[in-house]
Design an enzyme around this catalytic site. Structure first.
Site, PDB file in Angstrom:
ATOM      1  N   LYS A  90      -5.376   8.573  -0.961  1.00 57.36           N
ATOM      2  CA  LYS A  90      -5.475   7.152  -0.776  1.00 57.36           C
ATOM      3  C   LYS A  90      -4.239   6.527  -0.988  1.00 57.36           C
ATOM      4  O   LYS A  90      -3.415   6.827  -1.580  1.00 57.36           O
ATOM      5  CB  LYS A  90      -6.511   6.545  -1.981  1.00 57.36           C
ATOM      6  CG  LYS A  90      -6.618   5.267  -1.758  1.00 57.36           C
ATOM      7  CD  LYS A  90      -7.736   4.982  -3.165  1.00 57.36           C
ATOM      8  CE  LYS A  90      -8.344   3.369  -2.842  1.00 57.36           C
ATOM      9  NZ  LYS A  90      -9.229   3.103  -3.946  1.00 57.36           N
ATOM     10  N   SER A 150     -13.386   0.921  -2.585  1.00 57.47           N
ATOM     11  CA  SER A 150     -12.445   0.722  -1.657  1.00 57.47           C
ATOM     12  C   SER A 150     -11.711   1.884  -1.027  1.00 57.47           C
ATOM     13  O   SER A 150     -10.847   2.042  -0.204  1.00 57.47           O
ATOM     14  CB  SER A 150     -11.338  -0.024  -2.339  1.00 57.47           C
ATOM     15  OG  SER A 150     -11.071   0.829  -3.461  1.00 57.47           O
ATOM     16  N   SER A 206     -15.040   2.237  -6.980  1.00 56.43           N
ATOM     17  CA  SER A 206     -14.375   2.502  -5.625  1.00 56.43           C
ATOM     18  C   SER A 206     -14.139   4.102  -5.249  1.00 56.43           C
ATOM     19  O   SER A 206     -13.741   4.324  -3.998  1.00 56.43           O
ATOM     20  CB  SER A 206     -12.884   2.009  -5.689  1.00 56.43           C
ATOM     21  OG  SER A 206     -13.038   0.569  -5.411  1.00 56.43           O
TER      22      SER A 206
END
Lengths: 481, 103
Positions: free
Chosen positions: A81, A156, A180
């Site tokens: 990420k 997210s 997330s």
């Protein structure tokens, strides 16, 4: 080949049997990423990946087979990420403000995975600074769901979830502040684990809300998630909040659970109005499966859980407004061009690069911490946070795990909730409590709805109860397949 | 101040934006004011709870924070002997960050 080799075990078996080499595998993934239309990656680090694959290939040639104990991730292509820094690789947090930021160091979790032999394919998209639940808040365009391109992957960590779900990597790292990792894992039909707060070092994770953020794995199997967690977990002297006596989620914990001793708590607060009937049915069916295996289902109460979203959106934004004060255009980030007359004007110009959701949260957080309001908002939210944690402490006196849905629904259509922030926030109602209480929790695939959209089952455990959490999820994954 | 008496208006949004060093357009002020009002209306539910004497939970970390030895370690070395952290800055002067005049 990348579509058929889904797990680390399958990759290593292929290496051992000389069906495929680390270089070939990495090249295949790089090709797949290049051909993909999901917009899952913000940066592809081809050079780094091929360099690591080459080292893996040489090692494998020397050893004959994968040294699974010593280098458990040898030649395994991963995605990271883009709020985790890697030395000399651009890290954007999906924000214009960090569009050209090249960090000088590597996050501990990534360094540990790479030291175990992993190949880093690239950096995945996210909602800007991890603020959002749909990945539509990325400054570089939304990420598409792996199988339903008109839908969101969740957020997210949407880039990581899509990358795993669409076969663009073997596994990935995400971060989870209010759901997330679990929410996109649930939407994309992959496994996502949010470890106990303090279980994985946050050194090198760009901070959003420091008392809630945790890094965790996303993978195609519980076993892979457990392996990643084992490799990257444990104390890091560079993160004072990483726990010294962190439990190692050993892969041996993935054996058959002692069902007859297992008590699974079912909170009525997780089966409320607004829960999609298909998600409720799937969740109840999963509970029945556990019961059939011999586990005992125990009703538990989490009376303050209904305040979780309110508490979270005061605490998280307060911490964010403080953490994001560092983006001043001086030390990193986009520096305003032209000569500003004073520092305040310089800051305002530098910070114009934040997107709408980030600005909204900074404003809400600044308000919640401001003189005259901090007592009624921030401090009171922290008090209610204690009550929420106390509810869990009491529940875990009676049960070993808690089970429920991950999200009230399945992946929604792009744009569906974009204009109504509060509606988007309420989508986190079942994931937020674990962050507030610092508990480990995961999402494991639990069937699909009528549209073929994945549903996730959420399991929660007491702090550092990862072994039991992963063991139960592993059994469920195998038993329900 | 009792939170129920908060008037969420554009003046409040502008004031908070100034505190946060954010420059908002008129349309952002108007949108954010409406959204702020809605969100603050929603979080109002926690005001009804009895929290007298409840210790605020600031971190879920059960154990004490682990400190490390206060040892001086070499900084990340970058190009031409400059500390590597400075390389991310837009402008540096004599090994320091350049900022507009503050006095």
């Amino acid at each position: 080949m990348t579509q058929t080799l889904r797990t680390i075990r399958e990759v290593h078996d292929a290496f051992d049997q000389k069906r495929l080499s680390p270089m070939e595998l990495t090249r295949e993934y790089l090709r797949a990423i290049g051909a993909s239309r999901h917009n899952a990656f913000l940066t592809v680090c081809e050079e780094r990946a091929l360099g690591q694959a080459k080292v893996a290939e040489a090692l494998l040639a020397r050893e004959g087979r994968v040294p699974r104990e010593r280098l458990p991730l040898l030649g395994v292509p991963l995605a990271i990420k883009d709020n985790l820094v890697i030395d000399s690789i651009r890290t954007t947090c999906a924000s214009r403000i960090l569009e050209n930021y090249v960090p000088p160091y590597t996050a501990t979790c990534v360094a540990r995975l790479e030291a175990a032999g992993a190949v880093t394919l690239g950096k995945t998209s996210l909602d800007e600074f991890a603020m959002g639940g749909s990945n539509e808040n990325s400054a570089f365009g939304p990420v598409l769901h792996p199988t339903h391109p008109d839908r969101v992957p969740g957020g997210s960590s949407g880039g990581s979830a899509t990358a795993v779900g669409a076969g663009l990597c073997v596994a990935a790292l995400g971060s989870d502040t209010g759901g997330s990792i679990r929410l996109p894992a649930s939407y994309c039909g992959v496994v996502g684990v949010k470890p106990t707060y303090g279980g994985v070092s946050r050194y090198g994770l760009v901070a959003f809300a420091s008392s809630l953020d945790q890094v965790g794995p996303m993978a195609n199997s519980v076993e892979d998630a457990a392996l990643l967690l084992e490799v990257m977990g444990g104390h890091d002297p560079r993160d004072s909040t990483s726990a010294v006596a962190a439990a190692t989620p050993a892969r041996d914990a993935l054996g058959e659970p002692d069902w007859r001793g297992l008590r699974i708590g079912v909170p009525e607060e997780f089966f409320v109005e607004g829960l999609a009937p298909e998600v409720e049915r799937a969740t109840r069916a999963a509970l029945s499966w556990f019961e059939k295996e011999g586990a005992k289902l125990v009703p538990v109460r989490l009376p303050h859980a209904k305040h979780s979203v309110a508490v979270y959106y005061l605490i998280a934004v307060s911490e964010a407004s403080s953490n994001l004060a560092r983006f001043d255009g001086v030390r990193y980030g986009t520096r305003p061009s032209g000569e500003e007359r004073d520092l305040a004007a310089f800051y305002r110009k530098a910070r114009a690069g934040f997107g709408a959701e980030v600005k909204r949260r900074i404003i809400l957080g600044t308000f919640a911490l401001s003189s005259g309001y901090a007592e009624a908002y921030y401090r009171r939210a922290c008090q209610v946070r204690r009550l929420i944690k106390d509810d869990f402490d009491r529940a875990f006196e009676k049960v070993d795990l808690i089970a429920g849905p991950v999200s009230p629904g399945t992946a929604f259509k792009l744009g569906e909730k974009l204009t109504d922030p509060l509606r988007m926030y309420l989508n986190d109602i079942f994931t937020i409590p674990a962050n507030l209480a610092g508990l480990p929790a995961l999402s494991v695939p639990n069937g699909k709805d009528a549209h073929g959209l994945p549903i996730g089952l959420q399991l929660l455990a007491p702090q550092f109860g990862e072994a039991r959490l992963l063991g139960a999820a592993h059994a469920f994954e195998k038993g329900r397949a | 101040m009792s939170p129920s008496k908060i008037a969420v208006d554009e003046a409040l949004t502008r004031k908070v934006a100034t505190l946060a060093r954010l420059e908002l357009s008129d349309s952002e002020v108007s949108t954010f004011t409406a959204q702020l009002e809605k969100i603050l209306g929603y979080v109002e539910s926690i005001q009804e709870l009895e929290v007298q004497g409840v210790e605020p939970l600031l971190s879920p970390l059960a154990a004490k924070t682990a400190f490390r030895e206060d040892e001086i370690l070499p900084a990340l070395a970058g190009r031409e002997g400059q500390p590597k952290v400075l390389e991310a800055a837009g402008e540096i002067i004599d090994g320091g960050y350049k900022v507009p005049p503050v006095l």
